[in-house]
Design a protein around this motif. Structure first.
Motif, mmCIF file in Angstrom:
data_model
loop_
_atom_site.group_PDB
_atom_site.id
_atom_site.type_symbol
_atom_site.label_atom_id
_atom_site.label_comp_id
_atom_site.label_asym_id
_atom_site.label_seq_id
_atom_site.Cartn_x
_atom_site.Cartn_y
_atom_site.Cartn_z
ATOM 1 N N ILE A 89 0.837 -1.205 0.000
ATOM 2 C CA ILE A 89 0.000 0.000 0.000
ATOM 3 C C ILE A 89 0.869 1.250 0.000
ATOM 4 N N PHE A 90 1.855 1.297 0.883
ATOM 5 C CA PHE A 90 2.695 2.490 0.972
ATOM 6 C C PHE A 90 3.700 2.582 -0.174
ATOM 7 N N THR A 91 4.092 1.455 -0.736
ATOM 8 C CA THR A 91 4.943 1.499 -1.928
ATOM 9 C C THR A 91 4.199 2.195 -3.061
ATOM 10 N N ALA A 92 2.934 1.823 -3.258
ATOM 11 C CA ALA A 92 2.125 2.446 -4.310
ATOM 12 C C ALA A 92 1.925 3.934 -4.023
ATOM 13 N N ALA A 93 1.633 4.266 -2.775
ATOM 14 C CA ALA A 93 1.403 5.669 -2.408
ATOM 15 C C ALA A 93 2.648 6.515 -2.624
ATOM 16 N N LEU A 94 3.792 5.995 -2.234
ATOM 17 C CA LEU A 94 5.042 6.739 -2.407
ATOM 18 C C LEU A 94 5.407 6.875 -3.880
ATOM 19 N N LYS A 95 5.214 5.817 -4.627
ATOM 20 C CA LYS A 95 5.558 5.866 -6.058
ATOM 21 C C LYS A 95 4.661 6.851 -6.799
ATOM 22 N N ALA A 96 3.408 6.968 -6.399
ATOM 23 C CA ALA A 96 2.472 7.896 -7.042
ATOM 24 C C ALA A 96 2.582 9.307 -6.476
ATOM 25 N N ASN A 97 3.461 9.494 -5.499
ATOM 26 C CA ASN A 97 3.633 10.794 -4.857
ATOM 27 C C ASN A 97 2.332 11.261 -4.191
#
Length: 156
Positions: A89-97
């Motif tokens: 979840i946080f990998t996706a959030a960080l990658k999408a800024n």
């Protein structure tokens, strides 16, 4: 015992690249104002054939203006559960800024009552978000006939 590495070995590591490319203009992204807005967007993207068959977990990724920058399907499970790995979840959030996110999953039973596991997971992800300055705005449990919002019920 001390391990030594040759120069050749040191350069044989994975290179990490952070990239975010959107095909949608910022002005065309939907804005989330209420939980109903989030529900409508999620319902449009949910596979209707799986709504009452398999539990799925998705997140809406939001920018500072509460506009949706992406939707990520975290997992698809079985009839009674699915795994929502906070790291994914946080990998996706960080990658999408993303600066905020909305959690969502369906209950194939069409019951909108959150389980203890739903509540525990929500709090765990909310706490993780605090460390990363990513606001977990809501967690929706959805079915074809309606939704339950943790935020609307004061549970987040």
């Amino acid at each position: 015992m001390e391990q030594t590495f040759s120069m050749e070995t040191l350069y044989q590591v994975a290179e990490i690249e952070l990239v975010y490319k959107s095909k949608v203009k910022a002005s065309e992204r939907p804005k989330i104002i209420t939980s109903k807005d989030a529900y409508k967007i999620l319902l449009q993207t949910w596979d209707e054939d799986k709504m009452e068959l398999q539990e799925q977990f998705k997140i809406l990724l939001l920018n500072r203006g509460n506009k949706v920058v992406g939707i990520y399907e975290v997992s698809t499970g079985g009839i009674t559960g699915t795994v929502a790995d906070p790291r994914l979840i946080f990998t996706a959030a960080l990658k999408a800024n993303a600066v905020a996110l909305i959690l969502a999953h369906n209950h194939p039973s069409a019951s909108l009552k959150p389980s203890n596991a739903d509540t525990t997971l929500t709090q765990k992800i909310k706490e993780g978000g605090k460390l990363l300055d990513i606001n977990v705005m809501d967690h929706l449990i959805i079915c074809n006939e309606g939704y339950y919002s943790f935020a609307d019920e004061g549970c987040i």
